[in-house]
Design an enzyme around this catalytic site. Structure first.
Site: not given
Length: 639
Positions: A313, A366
């Protein structure tokens, strides 16, 4: 029988170097035996503490009952406590140098108390018997870049609620396993990506503000229950990806922040150690012990829980020192720019260790900027990830599909631009939870027009997605036309499947997944032009797109023809690369999918004649919002 657990000088040395990759077997709380007595061995890294005690329900939370011993280096505190049972609650009571008493959850705990409680809990991970050897056999020798990857992003607590009427309504990991396996097999997804697994105190954070990096959340059961879930998924041929959050951590006082009275996990300078937008703490990646904590954590999920991949993330927030910060809120690096040199080194180290040890593990970034070489190997000065989310594709796709069809011709390039840089990385095309929250609307509600138009738009949009180069990711509910935005507080609107349009959408996405997995042309060559060719990328006046995916063996090439308007295109002619018969394998206008019907023949013979710079063409009536997909063979030529 328990074995004695202890911290050796070698353990301390490797940990201090940041290379003790199984430190999770030493730090934390582990079943142990000393002098014939069974109990638990406790160990914690608290280099600047004045004193440390273990407190728990086994000693009445007595502050003085169990004082820990400082190691030779002075950085780690240890203690064996006989008689402590599995399931006991505990914390570390840390006395700071200034006399403050800090009750801290164990950073390496394998299990935690269910919120709102925040103590750690003893457990034993060794008791679960895995039976997923066939899954690992199936992965041997495979290049994951050349495999179909279709990911179902899922939040367990809001996928489906238990009808028992309890406040949370959570299914346990074991109950969820039986239901999700059936769904994923029916739909033909290859992987599931689970969000919100590492322990976190606040449901509304969706698991992105973590306090227990080594503990599967207690919301759905015990760690061995989570093992059962993964084992079941593997037994049915489904890979498991975990959302992983090394960018920042929860600032709650019982967690990692100011752990021993000083900032050992974060930088004491708030310009380096705090994220103002998120109100979280940033890991100090200059410290070997902190890097070790995170890299060992990744390996822990792989080794102990058989995780197949980690979606990392907020990578961009780690790579840029000024991410989300104003002037005066960040400190440049030694070269005077905004690149986080420690984060760059961390990612290279992380991917070298993880993918070097486990080549088939999917590490997925990401990363929302144009940072170069995210998926290039570290030896080529890349970060070393297996895949990167294509956020540019996602943005262009959503913005284009939201447009009234009348205005789409002016934005025609938005659907072709991603192919211009497609070969720069190994991409995943993500339509994730982030796109269906915060008033962004669900995927179907982003679409223009009346209800039937919205579903038709989404069918043709998804067809474009599955035809485009790159692996695929869909968030739960978006495959059947969930109409409300996602909320972690409620289950998906499964009742919508009583409606023809929603059943049709689910069946259509299921067919897309079936076709995607069946034909290697759609996944074998994703990151270069050898696997993709535009037929006509420039028909902006009619807002149509045509392209084909090329199989490496010349067989079963796939042609896509897409109409992004509600206008039927009578006698639509599309150039094709080869003579022969083009066999229809998908038609979004079919009534069974919610369409209004189609007259496109099942088989169309190519006709010689120049069209779209091709020597042959096929012709048919292209339906409104129509997506027509054909399979064809390369014509063999005689020598």
């Amino acid at each position: 029988m328990s074995q004695k657990v202890f911290i050796s000088e070698d353990d301390e040395y490797l940990f201090g170097q940041g290379t003790h990759y199984d430190i999770y077997d030493k730090l934390g709380a582990h079943p142990s035996e000393e002098k014939g007595k069974k109990g638990f061995f406790f160990a914690v890294w608290a280099p600047n503490a004045a004193d440390v005690h273990v407190v728990g329900d086994f000693n009445g939370w007595d502050e003085n009952a169990h004082q820990m011993k400082r190691s030779k280096t002075g950085n780690i505190w240890t203690l064996f406590i006989p008689g402590v049972a599995i399931g006991a609650l505990y914390k570390f009571l840390i006395t700071a140098q200034d006399g403050r008493k800090l009750y801290k959850a164990d950073p390496y705990a394998n299990y935690a108390e269910l919120r709102p409680g925040n103590a750690s809990r003893t457990t034993d991970l060794s008791g679960f018997k895995w039976s997923d050897s066939k899954w690992y056999e199936s992965l041997k020798g495979k290049d994951m870049n050349r495999q179909p990857i279709a990911i179902y992003e899922c939040h367990i607590g809001s996928w489906m609620k238990h009808p028992d009427g309890t406040e949370d309504g959570f299914y346990t990991y074991r109950q969820f396993a039986d239901r999700i396996v059936e769904y994923l097999k029916e739909m033909k997804y290859t992987h599931i990506e689970l969000i919100g697994i590492a322990e976190h105190p606040f449901d509304g954070s969706w698991g992105y503000q973590v306090t227990g990096y080594y503990a599967p959340t207690a919301r759905y059961g015990e760690p061995t229950d989570f093992m059962y879930l993964i084992n079941q998924l593997h037994k049915h041929g489904i890979g498991v990806i975990l959302d992983w959050v090394p960018a920042h951590f929860c600032p709650d006082e019982f967690g990692l922040a100011c752990f021993d009275g000083t900032c050992i996990y974060e930088d004491p300078d708030p310009r380096k150690g705090e994220h103002p937008d998120w109100g979280t703490k940033i890991f100090n990646l200059a410290k070997p012990e902190v890097k070790n904590f995170l890299i060992a954590n990744a390996l822990y999920w792989i080794r102990k829980f058989h995780i197949d991949g980690l979606r990392v993330d907020a990578v961009a927030s780690m790579l840029y020192l000024d991410y989300g910060k104003k002037d005066g809120q960040w400190v440049p690096n030694k070269y005077g720019d905004n690149k986080n040199l420690d984060a760059i080194e961390f990612f290279k180290h992380f991917n070298s260790v993880v993918r070097g040890t486990y080549p088939n593990i999917l590490t997925i970034a990401e990363e929302s900027t144009a940072w170069p070489k995210v998926t290039a190997p570290p030896e080529e000065d890349g970060l070393g990830f297996a895949f990167k989310w294509n956020m540019g594709w996602m943005h262009d796709f959503c913005e284009y599909m939201k447009l009234d069809p009348y205005f789409r011709q002016g934005a025609h390039y938005m659907m072709t631009f991603a192919m211009s840089y497609n070969d720069s990385e190994n991409y995943i095309l993500p339509l994730s939870h982030d796109e269906v929250v915060h008033l962004k609307c669900s995927m179907v509600e982003k679409m223009p027009g009346y209800k039937v138009d919205k579903y038709a738009n989404l069918r043709v949009g998804y067809t474009y997605m599955f035809g485009h180069s790159g692996k695929k990711l869909l968030f739960m509910g978006q495959d059947f036309g969930q109409e409300r935005e996602w909320s972690e507080k409620r289950e998906l609107d499964w009742f919508l499947l009583e409606n023809d349009l929603n059943r049709g959408m689910k069946d259509y996405v299921g067919k897309l997944l079936e076709i995607y997995r069946k034909y290697p042309a759609l996944y074998e060559v994703d990151n270069d032009w050898g696997g993709f060719e535009w037929i006509n990328a420039d028909d902006k006046e009619r807002s149509t797109y045509s392209f084909y995916r090329r199989a490496s063996n010349g067989k079963d090439n796939i042609l896509f023809v897409l109409n992004m308007t509600p206008m039927e295109r009578k006698g639509f002619k599309v150039g094709v690369p080869f003579d022969g018969t083009y066999t229809k394998i998908l038609d979004s206008a079919k009534e069974c999918y919610g369409g209004s019907g189609s007259s496109v023949p099942d088989k169309i013979k190519a006709v010689k004649g120049l069209c779209d710079y091709k020597d042959y063409s096929i012709e048919f009536d292209l339906p409104p919002y129509g997506a027509e997909v054909f399979v064809f063979q390369t014509k063999k030529t005689k020598n």
